[in-house]
Design an enzyme around this catalytic site. Structure first.
Site, mmCIF file in Angstrom:
data_model
loop_
_atom_site.group_PDB
_atom_site.id
_atom_site.type_symbol
_atom_site.label_atom_id
_atom_site.label_comp_id
_atom_site.label_asym_id
_atom_site.label_seq_id
_atom_site.Cartn_x
_atom_site.Cartn_y
_atom_site.Cartn_z
ATOM 1 N NE ARG A 132 8.870 53.157 -18.664
ATOM 2 C CZ ARG A 132 7.884 53.913 -18.222
ATOM 3 N NH1 ARG A 132 7.264 54.754 -19.023
ATOM 4 N NH2 ARG A 132 7.484 53.804 -16.974
ATOM 5 C CE LYS A 171 8.582 47.325 -13.604
ATOM 6 N NZ LYS A 171 7.925 47.342 -14.945
ATOM 7 N NE ARG A 204 2.080 46.817 -17.409
ATOM 8 C CZ ARG A 204 1.713 45.535 -17.534
ATOM 9 N NH1 ARG A 204 0.499 45.246 -17.936
ATOM 10 N NH2 ARG A 204 2.555 44.571 -17.253
ATOM 11 C CE1 TYR A 205 4.301 52.114 -16.214
ATOM 12 C CE2 TYR A 205 5.579 50.299 -17.114
ATOM 13 C CZ TYR A 205 4.981 50.919 -16.039
ATOM 14 O OH TYR A 205 5.059 50.350 -14.801
ATOM 15 C CG ASP A 208 4.762 45.059 -12.375
ATOM 16 O OD1 ASP A 208 3.971 45.922 -12.844
ATOM 17 O OD2 ASP A 208 5.713 44.594 -13.021
ATOM 18 C CB CYS A 234 16.240 31.486 -17.954
ATOM 19 S SG CYS A 234 15.141 32.910 -18.120
ATOM 20 C CG ASP A 266 4.792 40.101 -10.101
ATOM 21 O OD1 ASP A 266 4.545 41.184 -9.541
ATOM 22 O OD2 ASP A 266 5.536 40.000 -11.095
ATOM 23 N NE ARG A 298 7.373 38.565 -19.005
ATOM 24 C CZ ARG A 298 8.412 39.370 -18.843
ATOM 25 N NH1 ARG A 298 9.627 38.941 -19.105
ATOM 26 N NH2 ARG A 298 8.240 40.600 -18.429
ATOM 27 C CB CYS A 334 13.516 32.439 -10.900
ATOM 28 S SG CYS A 334 15.052 33.205 -11.446
ATOM 29 C CB CYS A 350 9.510 32.754 -13.485
ATOM 30 S SG CYS A 350 9.509 33.636 -15.061
HETATM 31 C C1 LIG Z 1 8.699 47.175 -16.023
HETATM 32 C C2 LIG Z 1 8.133 47.446 -17.332
HETATM 33 C C3 LIG Z 1 8.600 48.501 -18.111
HETATM 34 C C4 LIG Z 1 9.714 49.422 -17.651
HETATM 35 O O1 LIG Z 1 9.346 50.155 -16.528
HETATM 36 P P1 LIG Z 1 10.367 51.219 -15.918
HETATM 37 O O2 LIG Z 1 9.674 51.679 -14.670
HETATM 38 O O3 LIG Z 1 10.549 52.284 -16.935
HETATM 39 O O4 LIG Z 1 11.640 50.497 -15.625
HETATM 40 C C5 LIG Z 1 8.022 48.711 -19.334
HETATM 41 N N1 LIG Z 1 7.019 47.939 -19.787
HETATM 42 C C6 LIG Z 1 6.528 46.922 -19.050
HETATM 43 C C7 LIG Z 1 5.398 46.118 -19.591
HETATM 44 C C8 LIG Z 1 7.070 46.627 -17.800
HETATM 45 O O5 LIG Z 1 6.596 45.609 -17.085
#
Ligand SMILES: *Cc1c(COP(=O)(O)O)cnc(C)c1O
Length: 367
Positions: A99, A319, A95-96, A312, A108, A275, A117, A112, A115
């Site tokens: 990363r 986020k 998504r980012y 989120d 798990c 969420d 997910r 929870c 959750c």
């Molecule tokens: C939370 C998340 C991350 C990591 O986000 P950071 O703000 O860098 O901790 C990366 N990918 C996804 C899909 C996430 O939900």
């Protein structure tokens, strides 16, 4: 079988009948309908969490025991973060820019009820471990990914051998600088944080672990010791807490939690708004409550104990941070600020050309 695996298997509560046997039928009303809620999502309370329940309905109980309210879906979504829509190959959500999230475990120690997910966690068919090859290939081909977050399920429920294989494979990818693990095991099953696991993880630095505690009572001596073993192995520890109605929606409870985390060598990282997940709507509280909590932390306790408060974004926007309002106004000449205690201060901008009356630059007490 490892001692922690045996413990999890033998001493968890994993059925409503076992719950009734332990706490009494009067605390588990409408068992027939409750079975439906228990069937919708995996049910297990790990031994450490069973021990922590002081009385039915308390903040620990609420996190793990199925509730009839799970059956009432108003505006809850199945995949509220659109993780599956942002999944180029099975087990990866990208998504980012730099990363990616990598689901490496379907299970798990405790489940929870809130959750995010819950649509797939606990179901090995939905987090398929046999298909990791396409995920690794994706990570290898996407050279922009410099940070991989292993999650699940809980990665630390995998065997040492499996964790070693995963880390080794990730470390062989030159553009991956940082490995992260998201795990609630230090809270749910501290016995799993063995010296052998710590020695293994230590080989793969820079490796970060974000753990998950929601209530100050969860920082038991065993959990604190487990966190200490990880910290001693050089693993920087963060915590991702979820704001939950009836669990921690109270500034004093949250402040104590953040302070106890910090004392356990964990840097609070995020407080999430719960969420908008179908089946978990009864855990949601207002955004104002979250802002009130941040206002009660910032300035009133160590800055290291103040995490980012984020939503989120539903639909997969990632986020988004929220801050209480500390800025009253900004002009080319001055910024009017309010400090943590509500006192007003003026900061003069560089090169301000309006010579403002000197009195305006002095701290002004507000009512
Ligand atoms: C939370 C998340 C991350 C990591 O986000 P950071 O703000 O860098 O901790 C990366 N990918 C996804 C899909 C996430 O939900």
């Amino acid at each position: 079988m490892e001692p922690w695996q045996q413990l999890l298997r033998k001493q968890s509560i994993a059925s409503l009948d076992a719950l009734v046997a332990k706490f009494g039928a009067e605390h588990v009303p409408d068992l027939a309908r409750l079975r439906q809620a228990a069937e919708n999502f995996e049910f297990r309370i790990s031994p450490a969490m069973v021990d922590l329940i002081k009385s039915p309905g308390d903040p620990i109980w609420r996190q793990y025991v199925p509730d009839l309210q799970e059956l009432e879906v108003h505006d809850g979504l199945v995949d509220s973060l659109a993780e599956d829509a942002h999944s180029p190959v099975p087990n990866i959500t990208h998504r980012y820019p730099d990363r990616a999230l990598f689901l490496v475990s379907p299970v798990c120690a405790a489940y929870c009820r809130f959750c995010t997910r819950r649509r797939k966690v606990g179901d090995p068919k939905k987090i398929p471990m046999a298909e990791l090859e396409s995920a690794f290939r994706y990570l290898e081909e996407h050279v922009e990914i410099r940070d991989v977050i292993m999650s699940g399920g809980d990665p630390l429920l995998l065997s040492d051998r499996r964790i070693d294989e995963l880390c080794k494979r990730l470390r062989a990818i030159p553009h991956i600088e940082v490995i992260r693990i998201g795990s609630r095991v230090p809270c749910h099953l501290p016995e799993r944080i063995t010296p052998e696991l710590c020695a293994l993880l230590k080989q793969y630095h820079p490796l970060y672990i974000n753990t998950h505690f929601n209530h100050p009572d969860e920082l038991t001596p065993a959990a604190v010791a487990a966190l200490g073993r990880l910290a001693d192995a050089g693993v920087p520890l963060g915590c991702q807490t979820v704001l939950l109605k009836g669990v921690n929606d109270d500034p004093e409870v949250m402040k104590r939690l953040m302070q106890k985390l910090l004392a356990a060598r964990v840097r609070p990282y995020y407080i999430y708004m719960c969420d908008q997940v179908a089946g978990a709507e009864h855990f949601r509280t207002t955004v104002e409550k979250g802002l009130e909590i941040i206002r009660a932390l910032r300035g009133w306790t160590s800055g290291l104990a103040v995490p980012h408060f984020v939503i989120d974004a539903p639909g997969g926007g990632g986020k988004i941070p929220l801050l209480p309002e500390y800025v009253e106004s900004i002009s080319d000449d001055a910024v009017v600020l309010k400090n943590y205690a509500g006192k007003r201060y003026v900061y003069r901008q560089p090169g301000a050309h309006e010579p403002l009356p000197p009195t305006e630059f002095e701290p002004v007490l507000v009512g």
